[in-house]
Design a protein around this motif. Structure first.
Motif, PDB file in Angstrom:
ATOM      1  N   LYS A 139      -5.461  12.286   9.889  1.00 24.59           N
ATOM      2  CA  LYS A 139      -5.919  10.965   9.498  1.00 24.59           C
ATOM      3  C   LYS A 139      -4.856  10.287   8.637  1.00 24.59           C
ATOM      4  O   LYS A 139      -3.860  10.900   8.242  1.00 24.59           O
ATOM      5  CB  LYS A 139      -7.239  11.064   8.728  1.00 24.59           C
ATOM      6  N   GLU A 154      -7.129  -2.734   6.316  1.00 22.94           N
ATOM      7  CA  GLU A 154      -8.222  -1.758   6.269  1.00 22.94           C
ATOM      8  C   GLU A 154      -8.063  -0.645   7.305  1.00 22.94           C
ATOM      9  O   GLU A 154      -9.051  -0.014   7.690  1.00 22.94           O
ATOM     10  CB  GLU A 154      -9.580  -2.460   6.447  1.00 22.94           C
ATOM     11  N   GLY A 155      -6.848  -0.418   7.747  1.00 18.41           N
ATOM     12  CA  GLY A 155      -6.616   0.667   8.692  1.00 18.41           C
ATOM     13  C   GLY A 155      -7.034   0.363  10.114  1.00 18.41           C
ATOM     14  O   GLY A 155      -7.160   1.279  10.943  1.00 18.41           O
ATOM     15  N   ARG A 156      -7.237  -0.916  10.428  1.00 18.94           N
ATOM     16  CA  ARG A 156      -7.655  -1.288  11.782  1.00 18.94           C
ATOM     17  C   ARG A 156      -6.559  -0.954  12.787  1.00 18.94           C
ATOM     18  O   ARG A 156      -5.414  -1.377  12.636  1.00 18.94           O
ATOM     19  CB  ARG A 156      -7.973  -2.784  11.830  1.00 18.94           C
ATOM     20  N   GLU A 176      -8.584   6.797  16.723  1.00 18.00           N
ATOM     21  CA  GLU A 176     -10.041   6.863  16.649  1.00 18.00           C
ATOM     22  C   GLU A 176     -10.663   7.288  17.968  1.00 18.00           C
ATOM     23  O   GLU A 176     -11.677   8.000  17.993  1.00 18.00           O
ATOM     24  CB  GLU A 176     -10.591   5.499  16.227  1.00 18.00           C
ATOM     25  N   GLN A 201       0.828  -1.208   0.000  1.00 18.33           N
ATOM     26  CA  GLN A 201       0.000   0.000   0.000  1.00 18.33           C
ATOM     27  C   GLN A 201       0.861   1.256   0.000  1.00 18.33           C
ATOM     28  O   GLN A 201       2.031   1.231   0.369  1.00 18.33           O
ATOM     29  CB  GLN A 201      -0.908   0.014   1.228  1.00 18.33           C
ATOM     30  N   ASP A 214      -4.031   2.016  -3.428  1.00 13.92           N
ATOM     31  CA  ASP A 214      -3.548   0.796  -4.065  1.00 13.92           C
ATOM     32  C   ASP A 214      -2.291   1.135  -4.856  1.00 13.92           C
ATOM     33  O   ASP A 214      -2.313   2.028  -5.708  1.00 13.92           O
ATOM     34  CB  ASP A 214      -4.625   0.251  -5.007  1.00 13.92           C
ATOM     35  N   ARG A 242      -8.223   3.281  -0.918  1.00 17.52           N
ATOM     36  CA  ARG A 242      -8.663   2.088  -0.201  1.00 17.52           C
ATOM     37  C   ARG A 242      -9.426   2.446   1.065  1.00 17.52           C
ATOM     38  O   ARG A 242     -10.530   1.980   1.297  1.00 17.52           O
ATOM     39  CB  ARG A 242      -7.463   1.211   0.143  1.00 17.52           C
ATOM     40  N   TRP A 243      -8.815   3.248   1.916  1.00 13.59           N
ATOM     41  CA  TRP A 243      -9.467   3.616   3.174  1.00 13.59           C
ATOM     42  C   TRP A 243      -8.815   4.866   3.746  1.00 13.59           C
ATOM     43  O   TRP A 243      -7.688   5.222   3.405  1.00 13.59           O
ATOM     44  CB  TRP A 243      -9.412   2.476   4.198  1.00 13.59           C
ATOM     45  N   THR A 244      -9.555   5.548   4.610  1.00 14.58           N
ATOM     46  CA  THR A 244      -9.052   6.693   5.371  1.00 14.58           C
ATOM     47  C   THR A 244      -9.560   6.543   6.799  1.00 14.58           C
ATOM     48  O   THR A 244     -10.770   6.362   7.014  1.00 14.58           O
ATOM     49  CB  THR A 244      -9.540   8.026   4.788  1.00 14.58           C
ATOM     50  N   VAL A 245      -8.652   6.578   7.767  1.00 12.17           N
ATOM     51  CA  VAL A 245      -9.040   6.394   9.169  1.00 12.17           C
ATOM     52  C   VAL A 245      -8.370   7.463  10.032  1.00 12.17           C
ATOM     53  O   VAL A 245      -7.302   7.993   9.680  1.00 12.17           O
ATOM     54  CB  VAL A 245      -8.613   4.990   9.681  1.00 12.17           C
ATOM     55  N   ALA A 252      -4.481   7.932   5.126  1.00 18.40           N
ATOM     56  CA  ALA A 252      -5.152   7.463   3.914  1.00 18.40           C
ATOM     57  C   ALA A 252      -4.277   6.426   3.220  1.00 18.40           C
ATOM     58  O   ALA A 252      -3.051   6.547   3.191  1.00 18.40           O
ATOM     59  CB  ALA A 252      -5.436   8.630   2.977  1.00 18.40           C
TER      60      ALA A 252
END
Length: 418
Positions: free
Chosen positions: A217, A275-277, A236, A205, A222, A229-232, A219
């Motif tokens: 955040k 997935e940014g977990r 959190e 990534q 791909d 793909r995702w932004t977290v 981001a």
């Protein structure tokens, strides 16, 4: 001859005195020898316990805070400053090549790591700094040059990884080019309403830290086509203010370090899974001390931490953390102050301890267990010059390669075991 109560003969008084004097002399010699031995070991003049100077680059001329970077590729160590990059043979110290940026341009940013033998530098004049060049570290050859997007003032970051050169500009665009040829691969935008900060890339990534409103955040894109793909949020639960400084330490695994209000002292280091977990948060201050330097290698975070020793004495240690859980794995205590820089490679963690009073030392730990493998004294000062600190540290064969920046400094020094 007088008899003792038990019937034995009393030893002559003179013999007792000679024996007592002999023991006293022997103890004194042992003490003196021990002190002399300790002094010699600490001074770097005892075989198998010392590091001697192999070679040093000539003293540096005027410098700037811009464009500083260093890389080790094979047996070449390269060091950049605001106006160019120079490569040296690690073994001999011979200058192999020099790359000078054109005109009055300054280097504004460089890729923190080399991919194979390739690095990126970005430069320009009057603050624009929009031209990116890929350099081959073996010979200083320019592989390709990218003039930048029209209207781009400066790059927020340039990185390399898995065949890609990734450029993040202050306009919010992430661009990927072929690392060997400079051919454009794809272009993507950071999330709408967000400003870019730092970038990192890997085969898995491409990451970019972004300030969205008042929060930082992360981001992900791909690497094949740039698709978002995702932004977290970086955190959190608590949130990380947009004013804080963020650095991408690794893209695989995803690891980001944050510093409060743009400061230099790390507030926390955060790791992320698929997935940014969120995975782990390593605080900048804990029972291990205050974290100063960090390196990521595999699934571990290695850090130098300062703490208060006996009677308030400032000491430093090396600490290893699990990036999946944040748990401490081991501590390497040296009970001395001012450890400076870390090099992690080939299963070993190497650091240098700077001590103006007693001399500088090299420490090596097993990266898996924390067991101390080597402890040697430098014959010559390592933290010398005006800066008194190191800019970077590499290990090569039985050598330690030290890089410095600043006027009046020797930019590169190489030390070998003796």
């Amino acid at each position: 001859m007088a008899e003792r109560a038990g019937g034995g003969a009393r030893p002559p008084t003179g013999r007792r005195r000679v024996l007592g004097c002999s023991i006293a002399v022997l103890v004194a010699l042992i003490l003196v020898g021990g002190i002399a031995s300790a002094f010699l070991v600490g001074s770097g003049y005892v075989p198998f316990f010392s590091m001697k100077t192999s070679w040093e680059a000539p003293y540096d001329r005027g410098t700037s805070d811009k464009g500083n970077g260093a890389w080790l590729a094979g047996d070449t160590v390269a060091r950049s400053r605001f106006d160019g990059v120079t490569g040296y043979d690690v073994r001999s110290g011979k200058e192999r090549w020099e790359y000078v940026v054109p005109g009055r341009a300054d280097i504004c940013t460089v890729s923190p790591e080399a991919t194979g033998t390739t690095v990126l530098i970005a430069y320009g004049e009057k603050g624009r700094c929009g031209t990116t060049v890929a350099l081959d570290l073996t010979d200083g050859r320019e592989l390709w040059r990218d003039p930048g997007a029209p209207g781009t003032d400066a790059y927020a970051g340039v990185v390399t990884g898995d065949g890609l050169a990734v450029l993040l500009d202050h306009g919010g665009t992430v661009r990927a080019l072929d690392l060997k040829t400079g051919t454009p691969r794809w272009k993507a935008a950071v999330p709408k309403g967000c400003d870019p900060g730092a970038v990192g890339t890997s085969a898995q990534q491409v990451l970019a830290t972004v300030a969205c409103g008042d929060e930082l955040k992360l981001a992900a894109f791909d690497p094949a086509d740039g698709k978002a793909r995702w932004t977290v949020p970086l955190d959190e639960r608590r949130g990380v203010p947009a004013a804080w400084k963020a650095s991408v330490l690794s893209a695989d695994p995803a690891v980001v370090s944050v510093a409060e209000d743009g400061g230099e002292e790390r507030t926390a280091t955060l790791s992320f899974g698929p997935e940014g977990r969120p995975l782990a948060r390593v605080e900048g201050v804990g029972d291990y001390g205050s974290i100063e330097e960090v390196r990521v290698e595999g699934d571990r975070l290695f850090a130098i931490a300062a703490y208060e020793g006996s009677q308030g004495t400032p000491w430093d240690r090396v600490v290893a953390f699990d990036l999946a859980t944040g748990d401490q794995l081991w501590r390497g205590d040296v009970r001395k102050a001012d450890l400076d820089e870390l090099d992690v490679r080939d299963g070993r963690v190497t650091t240098v301890e700077l001590d103006k009073k007693y001399g500088d030392s090299l420490y090596v730990f097993d990266a898996a267990t924390g067991e101390e493998e080597d402890d040697r004294s430098f014959r010559d000062r390592v933290g010398k010059g005006y800066a008194g600190t190191l800019g970077d540290l590499f290990t090569f064969e039985d050598r330690a390669v030290v890089v410095r920046w600043g006027a009046g400094e020797r930019p590169v020094s190489v030390y070998e075991r003796w």
